[in-house]
Write an enzyme that holds these catalytic residues in place. Structure first.
Site, PDB file in Angstrom:
ATOM      1  N   THR A 101     -29.548  21.651  14.450  1.00 20.99           N
ATOM      2  CA  THR A 101     -29.730  22.854  14.735  1.00 20.99           C
ATOM      3  C   THR A 101     -29.949  23.111  16.149  1.00 20.99           C
ATOM      4  O   THR A 101     -30.682  22.363  16.905  1.00 20.99           O
ATOM      5  CB  THR A 101     -30.336  23.860  13.998  1.00 20.99           C
ATOM      6  OG1 THR A 101     -30.857  24.922  14.424  1.00 20.99           O
ATOM      7  CG2 THR A 101     -31.849  23.011  13.658  1.00 20.99           C
ATOM      8  N   ASP A 102     -29.500  24.250  16.759  1.00 19.67           N
ATOM      9  CA  ASP A 102     -29.883  24.744  18.118  1.00 19.67           C
ATOM     10  C   ASP A 102     -31.622  25.124  18.178  1.00 19.67           C
ATOM     11  O   ASP A 102     -32.051  25.130  18.948  1.00 19.67           O
ATOM     12  CB  ASP A 102     -29.046  25.778  18.784  1.00 19.67           C
ATOM     13  CG  ASP A 102     -28.988  27.113  18.013  1.00 19.67           C
ATOM     14  OD1 ASP A 102     -29.815  27.279  16.823  1.00 19.67           O
ATOM     15  OD2 ASP A 102     -28.405  27.916  18.457  1.00 19.67           O
ATOM     16  N   GLU A 103     -32.089  25.322  17.038  1.00 19.07           N
ATOM     17  CA  GLU A 103     -33.270  25.792  16.999  1.00 19.07           C
ATOM     18  C   GLU A 103     -34.386  24.872  17.309  1.00 19.07           C
ATOM     19  O   GLU A 103     -35.487  25.298  17.844  1.00 19.07           O
ATOM     20  CB  GLU A 103     -33.722  26.474  15.656  1.00 19.07           C
ATOM     21  CG  GLU A 103     -32.626  27.251  15.060  1.00 19.07           C
ATOM     22  CD  GLU A 103     -33.019  28.383  13.736  1.00 19.07           C
ATOM     23  OE1 GLU A 103     -34.198  28.438  13.632  1.00 19.07           O
ATOM     24  OE2 GLU A 103     -32.167  28.891  13.393  1.00 19.07           O
ATOM     25  N   TYR A 158     -39.501  25.285  10.092  1.00 20.43           N
ATOM     26  CA  TYR A 158     -38.289  24.945  10.108  1.00 20.43           C
ATOM     27  C   TYR A 158     -37.509  24.236  11.315  1.00 20.43           C
ATOM     28  O   TYR A 158     -37.343  22.703  11.035  1.00 20.43           O
ATOM     29  CB  TYR A 158     -36.967  25.980   9.764  1.00 20.43           C
ATOM     30  CG  TYR A 158     -35.753  25.701   9.973  1.00 20.43           C
ATOM     31  CD1 TYR A 158     -35.117  24.621   9.040  1.00 20.43           C
ATOM     32  CD2 TYR A 158     -34.965  26.211  10.972  1.00 20.43           C
ATOM     33  CE1 TYR A 158     -33.795  24.389   8.996  1.00 20.43           C
ATOM     34  CE2 TYR A 158     -33.637  25.750  11.153  1.00 20.43           C
ATOM     35  CZ  TYR A 158     -32.958  25.004  10.102  1.00 20.43           C
ATOM     36  OH  TYR A 158     -31.614  24.652  10.418  1.00 20.43           O
ATOM     37  N   LYS A 202     -36.876  20.031  11.686  1.00 21.90           N
ATOM     38  CA  LYS A 202     -35.545  19.622  11.874  1.00 21.90           C
ATOM     39  C   LYS A 202     -35.694  18.810  13.407  1.00 21.90           C
ATOM     40  O   LYS A 202     -34.853  17.666  13.539  1.00 21.90           O
ATOM     41  CB  LYS A 202     -34.455  20.836  12.299  1.00 21.90           C
ATOM     42  CG  LYS A 202     -34.096  21.361  10.959  1.00 21.90           C
ATOM     43  CD  LYS A 202     -33.198  20.482  10.173  1.00 21.90           C
ATOM     44  CE  LYS A 202     -31.989  20.376  10.409  1.00 21.90           C
ATOM     45  NZ  LYS A 202     -31.029  19.603   9.510  1.00 21.90           N
TER      46      LYS A 202
END
Ligand code: NAD
Ligand code: TYD
Length: 356
Positions: free
Chosen positions: A131-133, A157, A161
């Site tokens: 993810t970009d997060e 989260y 990741k």
């Protein structure tokens, strides 16, 4: 030739299975734990298809992974399996560490042993979906995240990741495992579980419930239609350079308020309320998410330039398709908004508004 793919009873994984089998006869072995987010109804049309084998299992269960790899001899592993909801990670981070960190570790170890036992075939790939997060939050004027942006995860989260991404990187550098990683922006489309913003707002609007907007609603996400993400993953699997990461995004930055207003305007047109009022009247500002990242944006120029991928859908065309899909599939929504879903909504939104 077979793919072993994890987490395909969830949102993106199930869309991947449908997209893959629409264009290929190469079989998929789908390993999914069937958590609250995994629904076999997402896969109904392929459950009897000989090209799709479903196995209920946990990616942290090493013996199961070894057995499946030896049995199916896949040419690639694609890892979608994850706990994926930021709000749940704030309430209960431990599941995120179990699956996203330890699960990825066990999958990497199983892949390494399998790849070694096979004589380290050059064509083998371990493709990790991220993810970009992991990159943290951008200021208003900063350019979108490129692949070289530093990791600054802010939620349990995104931290879990980020840990997984680092493990994948290390298994390449240390053991030579032929890995690829994609970091994608927010997806939307069919089979999206209605705990996330877009499907939650569609579901609540049609149920006459409040449309909860956290804080001032000016947080920005870069939205990508899920099928475009699935096509990007196929492209990276086919053409990606081993050890590389690819950022995937739709170049569709929108504030949350803009997204919700677009959904309301589309529903006003497609499913007007008998009262003549707008769905906008259901918008309710609620308490903000702790540590809420302000802005995500992706610079997808590497995958566009080097692999030739570009998104097919604009936000306008993708959101229209998505809303039409939800209107056409009330039985799917009914089947997944079970007791457990209702418990989550009550816990999450009672705390934010003082009322369910
Ligand atoms: P999802 O929550 O809809 O689905 C996750 C799936 O993984 C579910 O079917 C669940 O049952 C399964 N799963 C969970 N723990 C497991 C375990 N221990 N073993 C086996 N299966 C397990 O998630 P999603 O939105 O489809 O996301 C898929 C992947 O894409 C995730 O890795 C996520 O981080 C990443 N991603 C998501 C988005 C997005 O906008 N949704 C954007 C970028 C990246
Ligand atoms: P979400 O769909 O949970 O994805 P992510 O947190 O991974 O980006 O949320 C998207 C944005 O919408 C995020 O800024 C949080 C916000 N949001 C709301 O305003 N209200 C809601 O009820 C939800 C679920 C999210």
């Amino acid at each position: 030739m077979t793919l072993l793919v994890t987490g395909c009873a969830g949102f993106i994984g199930s869309n991947f299975v449908h997209t893959w089998l629409a264009g290929s006869d190469e079989p998929i072995v789908n390993v999914d734990k069937l958590t609250y987010a995994g629904n076999l109804s997402n896969l109904e049309s392929v459950l009897g298809d000989a090209r799709h084998t479903f196995v209920q299992g946990d990616i942290a269960e090493r013996a199961l992974l070894d057995k499946l790899l030896a049995l199916h001899l896949p040419r690639a592993i694609i890892n979608f399996a994850a706990e994926s909801h930021v709000d749940r990670s704030i309430h209960s981070p431990i599941d995120f560490l179990h699956t996203n960190v330890m699960g990825t570790f066990h999958l990497l170890e199983a892949a390494r042993d399998y790849w070694t036992a096979q004589g380290q075939p050059e064509g083998f790939r371990f493709l990790h979906i991220s993810t970009d997060e992991v990159f943290g939050s951008l200021g208003p004027q900063e350019p979108g995240f490129s692949e070289t942006h530093g990791y600054e995860p802010n939620s349990p989260y995104s931290a879990s990741k980020a840990s997984a991404d680092h493990l994948v990187r290390a298994w390449h550098h240390t053991y030579g495992l032929p890995v690829l990683t994609t970091n994608c922006s927010n997806n939307y489309g069919p089979y999206h579980f209605p705990e996330k913003l877009i499907p939650l707002v569609i579901h609540n609007a049609l149920s006459g419930k409040p449309l909860p907007i956290y804080g001032d609603g000016q947080q920005i996400r870069d939205w990508l239609y899920v099928k475009d993400h699935c096509l990007a993953i196929q492209c990276v699997l086919d053409k990606g350079l081993v050890g590389h990461t690819y950022n995937v995004g739709g170049n569709n930055e929108k504030t949350n308020l803009e997204v919700v207003e677009t959904i309301c305007a589309t529903l006003d047109r497609l499913r007007p309320l008998a009262s003549g009022r707008s769905y906008r009247d259901q918008i309710t500002f609620v308490k903000d998410r702790p540590g809420h990242d302000r802005r995500y944006a992706i610079d997808a120029s590497k995958i566009q330039r080097e692999l030739g991928w570009t998104p097919q859908e604009s936000f306008e065309s993708g959101i229209a398709k998505t809303i039409a899909w939800y209107l056409d599939h009330p039985e799917w929504v009914a089947s997944i908004t079970s007791g457990a879903y209702r418990d989550w909504v009550e816990q999450q939104y009672t705390a934010k508004t003082g009322a369910a």
